[in-house]
Motif scaffolding. Structure first.
Motif, mmCIF file in Angstrom:
data_model
loop_
_atom_site.group_PDB
_atom_site.id
_atom_site.type_symbol
_atom_site.label_atom_id
_atom_site.label_comp_id
_atom_site.label_asym_id
_atom_site.label_seq_id
_atom_site.Cartn_x
_atom_site.Cartn_y
_atom_site.Cartn_z
ATOM 1 N N LEU A 92 38.325 -8.594 90.668
ATOM 2 C CA LEU A 92 37.727 -8.973 89.379
ATOM 3 C C LEU A 92 36.228 -8.681 89.363
ATOM 4 O O LEU A 92 35.705 -8.142 88.374
ATOM 5 C CB LEU A 92 37.981 -10.455 89.090
ATOM 6 N N SER A 93 35.533 -9.047 90.429
ATOM 7 C CA SER A 93 34.093 -8.813 90.461
ATOM 8 C C SER A 93 33.786 -7.325 90.431
ATOM 9 O O SER A 93 32.859 -6.872 89.740
ATOM 10 C CB SER A 93 33.476 -9.453 91.715
ATOM 11 N N ALA A 94 34.577 -6.533 91.163
ATOM 12 C CA ALA A 94 34.388 -5.083 91.138
ATOM 13 C C ALA A 94 34.704 -4.520 89.761
ATOM 14 O O ALA A 94 33.981 -3.654 89.241
ATOM 15 C CB ALA A 94 35.275 -4.424 92.197
ATOM 16 N N ALA A 95 35.780 -5.013 89.143
ATOM 17 C CA ALA A 95 36.173 -4.514 87.827
ATOM 18 C C ALA A 95 35.122 -4.830 86.772
ATOM 19 O O ALA A 95 34.791 -3.981 85.926
ATOM 20 C CB ALA A 95 37.519 -5.117 87.426
ATOM 21 N N ILE A 96 34.579 -6.041 86.809
ATOM 22 C CA ILE A 96 33.591 -6.447 85.802
ATOM 23 C C ILE A 96 32.350 -5.564 85.849
ATOM 24 O O ILE A 96 31.862 -5.085 84.822
ATOM 25 C CB ILE A 96 33.211 -7.933 85.996
ATOM 26 N N THR A 97 31.842 -5.330 87.055
ATOM 27 C CA THR A 97 30.631 -4.505 87.144
ATOM 28 C C THR A 97 30.922 -3.047 86.801
ATOM 29 O O THR A 97 30.073 -2.365 86.213
ATOM 30 C CB THR A 97 30.014 -4.588 88.553
ATOM 31 N N HIS A 98 32.105 -2.554 87.124
ATOM 32 C CA HIS A 98 32.454 -1.188 86.734
ATOM 33 C C HIS A 98 32.580 -1.067 85.217
ATOM 34 O O HIS A 98 32.206 -0.035 84.638
ATOM 35 C CB HIS A 98 33.758 -0.751 87.405
ATOM 36 N N VAL A 99 33.110 -2.104 84.574
ATOM 37 C CA VAL A 99 33.196 -2.087 83.107
ATOM 38 C C VAL A 99 31.800 -2.085 82.500
ATOM 39 O O VAL A 99 31.522 -1.376 81.528
ATOM 40 C CB VAL A 99 34.009 -3.293 82.605
ATOM 41 N N ILE A 100 30.894 -2.874 83.085
ATOM 42 C CA ILE A 100 29.520 -2.929 82.581
ATOM 43 C C ILE A 100 28.827 -1.577 82.725
ATOM 44 O O ILE A 100 28.153 -1.099 81.807
ATOM 45 C CB ILE A 100 28.722 -4.016 83.333
ATOM 46 N N VAL A 101 29.024 -0.941 83.876
ATOM 47 C CA VAL A 101 28.319 0.316 84.162
ATOM 48 C C VAL A 101 29.023 1.521 83.549
ATOM 49 O O VAL A 101 28.383 2.389 82.945
ATOM 50 C CB VAL A 101 28.177 0.514 85.692
ATOM 51 N N THR A 102 30.354 1.579 83.696
ATOM 52 C CA THR A 102 31.114 2.765 83.287
ATOM 53 C C THR A 102 31.859 2.583 81.980
ATOM 54 O O THR A 102 32.025 3.526 81.217
ATOM 55 C CB THR A 102 32.116 3.154 84.399
ATOM 56 N N GLY A 103 32.323 1.370 81.731
ATOM 57 C CA GLY A 103 33.149 1.129 80.548
ATOM 58 C C GLY A 103 34.626 1.320 80.866
ATOM 59 O O GLY A 103 35.003 1.628 81.998
ATOM 60 N N VAL A 104 35.459 1.124 79.856
ATOM 61 C CA VAL A 104 36.906 1.244 80.019
ATOM 62 C C VAL A 104 37.433 2.287 79.041
ATOM 63 O O VAL A 104 37.035 2.316 77.878
ATOM 64 C CB VAL A 104 37.610 -0.104 79.771
ATOM 65 N N ASP A 105 38.307 3.125 79.517
ATOM 66 C CA ASP A 105 38.980 4.108 78.680
ATOM 67 C C ASP A 105 40.399 3.598 78.436
ATOM 68 O O ASP A 105 41.242 3.636 79.331
ATOM 69 C CB ASP A 105 39.014 5.468 79.386
ATOM 70 N N PHE A 106 40.651 3.097 77.214
ATOM 71 C CA PHE A 106 41.962 2.507 76.939
ATOM 72 C C PHE A 106 43.072 3.544 76.986
ATOM 73 O O PHE A 106 44.240 3.202 77.183
ATOM 74 C CB PHE A 106 41.944 1.792 75.581
ATOM 75 N N GLY A 107 42.726 4.814 76.804
ATOM 76 C CA GLY A 107 43.713 5.868 76.952
ATOM 77 C C GLY A 107 44.192 6.014 78.381
ATOM 78 O O GLY A 107 45.245 6.603 78.643
ATOM 79 N N VAL A 108 43.428 5.469 79.337
ATOM 80 C CA VAL A 108 43.822 5.450 80.745
ATOM 81 C C VAL A 108 44.347 4.070 81.131
ATOM 82 O O VAL A 108 45.381 3.943 81.791
ATOM 83 C CB VAL A 108 42.630 5.826 81.655
ATOM 84 N N LEU A 109 43.655 3.025 80.707
ATOM 85 C CA LEU A 109 43.989 1.670 81.132
ATOM 86 C C LEU A 109 45.357 1.216 80.625
ATOM 87 O O LEU A 109 46.158 0.668 81.395
ATOM 88 C CB LEU A 109 42.907 0.696 80.652
ATOM 89 N N VAL A 110 45.625 1.420 79.339
ATOM 90 C CA VAL A 110 46.892 0.941 78.775
ATOM 91 C C VAL A 110 48.101 1.599 79.443
ATOM 92 O O VAL A 110 49.054 0.900 79.836
ATOM 93 C CB VAL A 110 46.910 1.146 77.247
ATOM 94 N N PRO A 111 48.123 2.936 79.618
ATOM 95 C CA PRO A 111 49.260 3.521 80.344
ATOM 96 C C PRO A 111 49.387 3.003 81.781
ATOM 97 O O PRO A 111 50.497 2.873 82.284
ATOM 98 C CB PRO A 111 48.949 5.023 80.332
ATOM 99 N N LEU A 112 48.253 2.715 82.421
ATOM 100 C CA LEU A 112 48.302 2.167 83.774
ATOM 101 C C LEU A 112 49.070 0.850 83.804
ATOM 102 O O LEU A 112 49.919 0.621 84.674
ATOM 103 C CB LEU A 112 46.884 1.942 84.300
ATOM 104 N N VAL A 113 48.757 -0.017 82.857
ATOM 105 C CA VAL A 113 49.393 -1.339 82.827
ATOM 106 C C VAL A 113 50.832 -1.246 82.337
ATOM 107 O O VAL A 113 51.750 -1.832 82.933
ATOM 108 C CB VAL A 113 48.576 -2.286 81.930
ATOM 109 N N VAL A 114 51.044 -0.480 81.259
ATOM 110 C CA VAL A 114 52.386 -0.377 80.669
ATOM 111 C C VAL A 114 53.367 0.272 81.642
ATOM 112 O O VAL A 114 54.536 -0.117 81.718
ATOM 113 C CB VAL A 114 52.327 0.429 79.347
ATOM 114 N N GLY A 115 52.905 1.247 82.415
ATOM 115 C CA GLY A 115 53.790 1.880 83.379
ATOM 116 C C GLY A 115 53.906 1.120 84.676
ATOM 117 O O GLY A 115 54.985 1.058 85.283
ATOM 118 N N GLY A 116 52.802 0.514 85.130
ATOM 119 C CA GLY A 116 52.782 -0.124 86.434
ATOM 120 C C GLY A 116 53.595 -1.398 86.522
ATOM 121 O O GLY A 116 54.277 -1.639 87.532
ATOM 122 N N VAL A 117 53.544 -2.222 85.495
ATOM 123 C CA VAL A 117 54.234 -3.520 85.545
ATOM 124 C C VAL A 117 55.752 -3.359 85.655
ATOM 125 O O VAL A 117 56.374 -3.921 86.568
ATOM 126 C CB VAL A 117 53.844 -4.381 84.330
#
Length: 316
Positions: free
Chosen positions: A204-229
């Motif tokens: 979580l701590s790593a993810a939060i700072t990466h989101v602050i610095v890099t941001g999130v690409d929902f075109g990557v994140l959503v498929p990651l979660v939808v496929g991974g679970v």
């Protein structure tokens, strides 16, 4: 919505589903497989790390909640690990950002991931060897609360946290092996539960700072979660029907080859090494099995909990 139906997004969804199956089958961390897969699919390395960390924070939270409800984590041990891992994991994004130009960041992250993958393959192999050797020596692991070694534990957390913060790889491999070495009498269920619980704030701590610095690409994140679970769920369901030792050995080979590729090793050399691992690997394992006296009925890549159970049942 249109961004989620592109060829790239569907490719990520398919790969994340496959990686999820492997995670469900073997329990191996998805970061070691998913992050390099995203890079090979064309995702920028820094974005791959950021999005994979966000997805991992969701997945690990579910697993940790199950273990916490069952009462399996050693909370004191997890606390000392968090003391070291959370700050260094949070620093990962800022370290990458301080590298400079995007090209330099890309080179740095690819190199770091390559090293992390080779380290993961090596530590997982060591973990399997230590598990089987301990079981063969006749040690029944029964201690739920070993004597805590604070300084060593904090150091392990700090190194593991930094590795995860920079590469998203290592929370389930390096830290797990280190815990095996530091606390060899810790029961398997406590070992897994403690590792999962401490991994949640770490990721979580790593993810939060990466989101602050890099941001999130929902075109990557959503498929990651939808496929991974669903992939993880399916893998867990069929785990008892699949020879996991073969799968785990295959993953170690894949991690090694991928790590060498990311480090820029020439394709011909990678191919030769891959052939050597595939052809000579089983021979090496057979010799090692004979040396430590492991019978054919026990897989050298079996998990610690399986070996503890076999020994308690009276099997060598």
């Amino acid at each position: 919505m249109s961004e989620l139906l592109t060829y790239s997004a569907l490719s990520i969804l398919a790969v994340s589903f496959g990686v999820g199956i492997v995670v469900g089958l073997t329990g191996m961390g998805g970061g070691a497989l998913m992050t390099p897969a995203l890079i090979f699919l064309g995702v920028n390395p820094t974005a791959a790390v950021a999005n994979d960390l966000v997805a991992a924070s969701l997945n690990k939270s579910v697993g940790a909640a199950v273990h916490a409800r069952a009462g399996s984590p050693n909370w004191r041990l997890a606390g000392w690990l968090m003391l070291g891992s959370v700050p260094t994991a949070a620093a990962g994004a800022f370290i990458i950002d301080a590298i400079g130009a995007d090209e330099d960041q890309t080179t740095f992250v690819k190199t770091a991931i390559g090293v992390a993958l080779l380290l993961t393959a090596a530590t997982y192999t060591l973990r399997s060897y230590l598990n089987v050797r301990a079981a063969r020596n006749g040690r029944v692991v029964t201690t739920d609360s070993p004597t805590i070694r604070p300084l060593a534990t904090v150091a392990v957390g700090a190194v593991g946290g930094l590795l995860v913060g920079v590469t998203s790889v290592g929370s389930g491999s390096l830290i797990m092996v280190s815990l095996l070495l530091l606390y060899p009498t810790l029961t398997a269920v406590r070992l897994v539960g403690t590792d999962l619980v401490q991994a949640v704030p770490l990721v979580l701590s790593a993810a939060i700072t990466h989101v602050i610095v890099t941001g999130v690409d929902f075109g990557v994140l959503v498929p990651l979660v939808v496929g991974g679970v669903p992939g993880t769920y399916l893998g867990a369901r069929i785990a008892n029907r699949v020879p996991q030792g073969i799968v785990r050995r295959g993953i170690v080979v894949v991690l090694s080859i991928t790590g060498l590729t990311l480090l820029g090793v020439p394709p011909v050399a990678v191919g030769i090494i891959a052939a050597g691992l595939v052809i000579l690997g089983p021979v090496a394992w057979s010799l090692l099995r004979s040396r430590i006296g492991v019978p054919e009925g026990v897989d050298l890549f079996a998990e610690k909990r399986d070996l503890d159970r076999l020994h308690q049942e009276g099997r060598p």
